[in-house]
Design a protein around this motif. Structure first.
Motif, mmCIF file in Angstrom:
data_model
loop_
_atom_site.group_PDB
_atom_site.id
_atom_site.type_symbol
_atom_site.label_atom_id
_atom_site.label_comp_id
_atom_site.label_asym_id
_atom_site.label_seq_id
_atom_site.Cartn_x
_atom_site.Cartn_y
_atom_site.Cartn_z
ATOM 1 N N GLY B 64 1.232 -4.462 -14.609
ATOM 2 C CA GLY B 64 1.210 -3.412 -15.183
ATOM 3 C C GLY B 64 1.701 -2.134 -15.940
ATOM 4 O O GLY B 64 1.825 -1.804 -16.481
ATOM 5 N N ARG B 65 1.366 -1.439 -14.424
ATOM 6 C CA ARG B 65 1.881 -0.690 -14.415
ATOM 7 C C ARG B 65 2.923 -0.208 -13.517
ATOM 8 O O ARG B 65 3.677 0.990 -13.660
ATOM 9 C CB ARG B 65 1.091 0.216 -13.171
ATOM 10 N N GLY B 66 3.935 -1.399 -13.568
ATOM 11 C CA GLY B 66 5.074 -1.158 -13.393
ATOM 12 C C GLY B 66 5.330 -1.076 -12.161
ATOM 13 O O GLY B 66 6.655 -0.457 -11.502
ATOM 14 N N THR B 67 4.274 -1.269 -10.887
ATOM 15 C CA THR B 67 4.644 -1.587 -9.468
ATOM 16 C C THR B 67 5.326 -2.602 -8.581
ATOM 17 O O THR B 67 4.881 -3.524 -9.204
ATOM 18 C CB THR B 67 3.333 -0.639 -8.743
ATOM 19 N N ARG B 68 5.686 -2.514 -8.004
ATOM 20 C CA ARG B 68 6.493 -3.587 -7.375
ATOM 21 C C ARG B 68 5.363 -3.577 -5.699
ATOM 22 O O ARG B 68 5.841 -2.574 -4.915
ATOM 23 C CB ARG B 68 8.259 -3.720 -6.776
ATOM 24 N N THR B 98 5.169 6.188 -4.368
ATOM 25 C CA THR B 98 5.259 4.961 -3.824
ATOM 26 C C THR B 98 4.089 5.502 -2.673
ATOM 27 O O THR B 98 2.699 6.481 -3.316
ATOM 28 C CB THR B 98 5.750 5.645 -2.297
ATOM 29 N N ALA B 99 3.607 3.973 -2.914
ATOM 30 C CA ALA B 99 1.730 4.474 -2.525
ATOM 31 C C ALA B 99 1.593 3.531 -1.545
ATOM 32 O O ALA B 99 2.537 2.460 -1.013
ATOM 33 C CB ALA B 99 0.687 4.117 -3.520
ATOM 34 N N VAL B 100 0.951 3.746 -0.272
ATOM 35 C CA VAL B 100 0.438 2.649 0.888
ATOM 36 C C VAL B 100 -1.026 2.309 0.534
ATOM 37 O O VAL B 100 -2.241 2.793 0.853
ATOM 38 C CB VAL B 100 0.900 3.635 1.926
ATOM 39 N N ILE B 101 -1.286 1.326 1.371
ATOM 40 C CA ILE B 101 -2.664 0.465 1.583
ATOM 41 C C ILE B 101 -2.923 -0.209 2.470
ATOM 42 O O ILE B 101 -1.768 -0.926 3.101
ATOM 43 C CB ILE B 101 -3.255 -0.786 0.443
ATOM 44 N N VAL B 102 -2.965 0.251 3.567
ATOM 45 C CA VAL B 102 -3.377 0.505 5.223
ATOM 46 C C VAL B 102 -4.189 -0.048 5.751
ATOM 47 O O VAL B 102 -5.602 0.087 5.237
ATOM 48 C CB VAL B 102 -2.330 1.260 6.026
ATOM 49 N N GLY B 103 -4.579 -1.807 5.646
ATOM 50 C CA GLY B 103 -5.606 -1.699 6.522
ATOM 51 C C GLY B 103 -6.082 -2.308 8.189
ATOM 52 O O GLY B 103 -4.399 -2.304 9.000
ATOM 53 N N ASP B 104 -6.781 -1.285 8.465
ATOM 54 C CA ASP B 104 -6.989 -1.876 10.082
ATOM 55 C C ASP B 104 -8.850 -2.134 10.287
ATOM 56 O O ASP B 104 -9.205 -2.404 9.793
ATOM 57 C CB ASP B 104 -6.823 -0.760 10.796
ATOM 58 N N GLN B 105 -8.555 -2.603 10.899
ATOM 59 C CA GLN B 105 -10.320 -2.810 11.963
ATOM 60 C C GLN B 105 -11.204 -1.530 12.076
ATOM 61 O O GLN B 105 -12.019 -1.543 11.229
ATOM 62 C CB GLN B 105 -10.470 -3.512 13.196
ATOM 63 N N LEU B 152 4.355 -0.126 -3.949
ATOM 64 C CA LEU B 152 3.213 -0.036 -3.338
ATOM 65 C C LEU B 152 3.514 -1.017 -2.168
ATOM 66 O O LEU B 152 3.784 -2.315 -2.439
ATOM 67 C CB LEU B 152 2.070 -0.695 -3.936
ATOM 68 N N PHE B 153 3.159 -0.285 -0.679
ATOM 69 C CA PHE B 153 3.322 -1.446 0.126
ATOM 70 C C PHE B 153 1.479 -1.226 1.034
ATOM 71 O O PHE B 153 1.168 -0.140 0.853
ATOM 72 C CB PHE B 153 3.601 -0.115 1.308
ATOM 73 N N ILE B 154 1.050 -2.253 1.210
ATOM 74 C CA ILE B 154 0.512 -3.489 1.645
ATOM 75 C C ILE B 154 0.758 -3.174 3.218
ATOM 76 O O ILE B 154 0.867 -4.519 3.723
ATOM 77 C CB ILE B 154 -0.206 -3.984 0.801
ATOM 78 N N GLU B 155 0.109 -2.463 4.030
ATOM 79 C CA GLU B 155 0.948 -2.694 5.537
ATOM 80 C C GLU B 155 -0.859 -3.915 6.228
ATOM 81 O O GLU B 155 -1.760 -2.953 6.046
ATOM 82 C CB GLU B 155 0.393 -1.808 6.094
ATOM 83 N N ASN B 156 -0.320 -4.985 6.254
ATOM 84 C CA ASN B 156 -2.198 -5.785 6.150
ATOM 85 C C ASN B 156 -1.732 -5.196 7.821
ATOM 86 O O ASN B 156 -1.056 -4.554 8.514
ATOM 87 C CB ASN B 156 -1.889 -7.230 6.561
ATOM 88 N N VAL B 157 -3.628 -5.744 8.654
ATOM 89 C CA VAL B 157 -3.988 -5.885 9.908
ATOM 90 C C VAL B 157 -3.079 -6.528 10.601
ATOM 91 O O VAL B 157 -2.129 -7.729 10.308
ATOM 92 C CB VAL B 157 -5.709 -6.915 9.807
ATOM 93 N N GLY B 158 -2.639 -5.524 11.650
ATOM 94 C CA GLY B 158 -1.611 -5.981 12.535
ATOM 95 C C GLY B 158 -2.307 -7.678 13.585
ATOM 96 O O GLY B 158 -3.080 -7.925 14.301
ATOM 97 N N ASN B 159 -1.649 -8.810 12.900
ATOM 98 C CA ASN B 159 -1.954 -10.332 13.135
ATOM 99 C C ASN B 159 -0.483 -11.681 12.237
ATOM 100 O O ASN B 159 -0.241 -11.273 11.396
ATOM 101 C CB ASN B 159 -3.335 -10.610 12.396
#
Lengths: 116, 254
Positions: B64-68, B98-105, B152-159
Motif C-alpha cells: 500500500g505504501r509502494g514499498t518493495r 530505502t529503509a532497513v529493519i535488522v534482527g539480531d539476538q 525495505l530490506f529486512i536483515e534477518n537473524v544470521g541463520n
C-alpha cells in the motif's frame, strides 16, 4: 531450534479448539511436513514433548505427535511425467532432462487430532 | 442393566479401568470395556497460520505504501551487513528512498554500522530466538518505514534454517552465500535456497584464493532451485554491484 516455537503454535491451536469443544482429552495430533519445511523431525518430537508437559493444566501430557512426511512432487517439462521423490533431484528419473519442475515441499500443516 | 452382559446390576466403575468381567444372569462370564471410543477431528490448517496471517497484513501495508520488501537470509558472517551498508550508499546516491529493519539476538551493532549511511534503520532484538517473526515486524512497521520508502530490506537473524519458515510479509527472499562457506550449502540446507528468488554469491574477491568451485556451487543452487537468479558480488571491491543495483531498480519499477 525453531521447532519449539512451531510446537507451541500447534499447541495453541489445539488448546483453543479444546476450550471451545468441552475440553476433551487429546490423544494425538497428526501433522504433515514437506521435505523442505526446514523442520528437523527429531527436534520436533523433543520440542512437542517439552511443550505438552505442562500445557492445559497437564491435560496435554502424553499427547502423541504423528508426523506424515510428504515426498517431493516433480513434473518434467520434457516427458510430461509426474512423479515423487524422497530427495531433491537435478534430472528427471524417466527421461534424464535436467531440472524437472518441483511442486510444493514446504508443507507444514496440522491435519487432525484424535480425541476421547 | 448392563447392556453388555445383561447382569441386571447397576455397577459403577470409572473410565480407564480397561477390560473387566461380569457374571451374567445365565451364569457365564462376560468381558467388556468402558474405554471411550477415540474420534478423529479434522483441523486442516497451516501450523504457523497466525504468523502467516500477520505477514499478509504486513505485505498489504507495505504494498500500500509502494514499498518493495526483501528478506535477506544467510549464515552468520556471510556479509549481509557489509553488503547492505554499501548498497544503502548506492541507493542513496541513486535517489531511491530505502529503509532497513535488522534482527539480531542482542545489541545495536549492525544497526549502528548501517546508520552511518543516514538511512532509517530499526533494530529488532529477538533475544533467544533464532529468527524474526511477522509479529516483530508488524510492531515496528509504521515507524520503521517512512512514507515514500521504495525499498525495505529486512536483515534477518544470521541463520540458514529457522528464518525460512517464518513469512514476514516480504515480496521476496534473498539468500546470501559467501565463498568461504563452500559449494555445498544449497544441498545441505535446501529450505532457504528453494525459497529464494535471488541468490547472492558474496565475497567473490577471495574466491580464487579459496579455490572455490563456481560451476559446482551454481549447479548445487540449480538443483535446489532451477529458477533462482544468481548474482556474484564483492562488497569490498564492489564487483558485481552494477548488476545488483539493476536488479533492485528493476524490482522497484514492477
Amino acid at each position: 531450534m525453531h521447532e519449539l516455537e512451531i510446537a507451541q503454535s500447534l499447541l495453541r491451536t489445539i488448546s483453543d479448539w479444546r476450550d471451545q469443544n468441552g475440553a476433551p482429552k487429546v490423544l494425538s495430533a497428526r501433522i504433515e511436513m514437506g521435505l523442505l519445511s526446514g523442520v528437523d523431525p527429531d527436534a520436533m518430537q523433543y520440542a512437542w514433548e517439552a511443550a505438552c508437559e505442562f500445557a492445559c493444566g497437564g491435560q496435554m501430557k502424553d499427547c502423541k505427535l504423528l508426523v506424515d512426511h510428504l515426498p517431493l512432487k516433480y513434473e518434467c517439462p520434457g516427458c510430461g511425467r509426474e512423479f515423487e521423490s524422497e530427495t531433491l533431484i537435478s534430472a528427471c528419473t524417466f527421461c534424464g532432462r535436467e531440472y524437472p519442475r518441483r511442486k510444493g515441499g514446504r508443507e507444514l500443516n496440522l491435519k487432525s487430532i484424535e480425541v476421547e | 442393566m448392563c447392556k453388555d452382559c445383561g447382569c441386571g446390576e447397576h455397577h459403577h466403575h470409572g473410565h480407564g479401568e480397561g477390560v473387566h468381567a461380569h457374571t451374567g444372569a445365565d451364569g457365564k462370564v462376560y468381558y467388556h470395556s468402558h474405554e471411550p471410543a477415540a474420534r478423529e477431528v479434522p483441523l486442516e490448517q497451516a501450523i504457523l497460520a497466525k504468523n502467516d496471517n500477520t505477514a499478509e497484513l504486513n505485505r498489504a501495508f507495505l504494498r500500500g505504501r509502494g514499498t518493495r520488501t526483501f528478506n535477506l537470509i544467510s549464515s552468520p558472517g556471510s556479509g549481509k551487513t557489509t553488503l547492505l551498508t554499501k548498497t544503502l550508499e548506492h541507493l542513496k546516491a541513486a535517489g531511491i528512498p530505502t529503509a532497513v529493519i535488522v534482527g539480531d539476538q542482542y545489541g545495536e551493532i549492525d544497526a549502528d554500522r548501517m546508520r552511518s549511511t543516514g538511512v532509517p534503520v530499526t533494530q529488532v532484538q529477538v533475544h533467544d530466538s533464532c529468527h524474526l517473526t511477522a509479529q516483530q515486524i508488524s510492531a515496528v512497521l509504521e515507524t520503521a518505514v517512512p512514507a515514500g520508502t521504495k525499498i525495505l530490506f529486512i536483515e534477518n537473524v544470521g541463520n540458514l534454517v529457522c528464518p525460512v519458515a517464518f513469512d514476514l510479509g516480504e515480496d521476496e527472499k534473498i539468500a546470501l552465500l559467501s565463498t568461504p562457506e563452500g559449494e555445498e550449502k544449497p544441498l545441505k540446507y535446501p529450505g532457504l535456497f528453494t525459497a529464494a528468488k535471488l541468490v547472492l554469491l558474496t565475497k567473490m574477491d577471495i574466491a580464487d584464493a579459496l579455490g572455490w568451485n563456481k560451476a559446482l556451487c551454481i549447479r548445487n543452487i540449480r538443483t535446489t532451485n532451477p529458477e533462482a537468479e544468481i548474482l556474484e558480488v564483492s562488497s569490498k571491491t564492489e564487483t558485481g554491484f552494477e548488476a545488483w543495483m539493476e536488479y533492485l531498480k528493476h524490482s522497484v519499477k514492477q
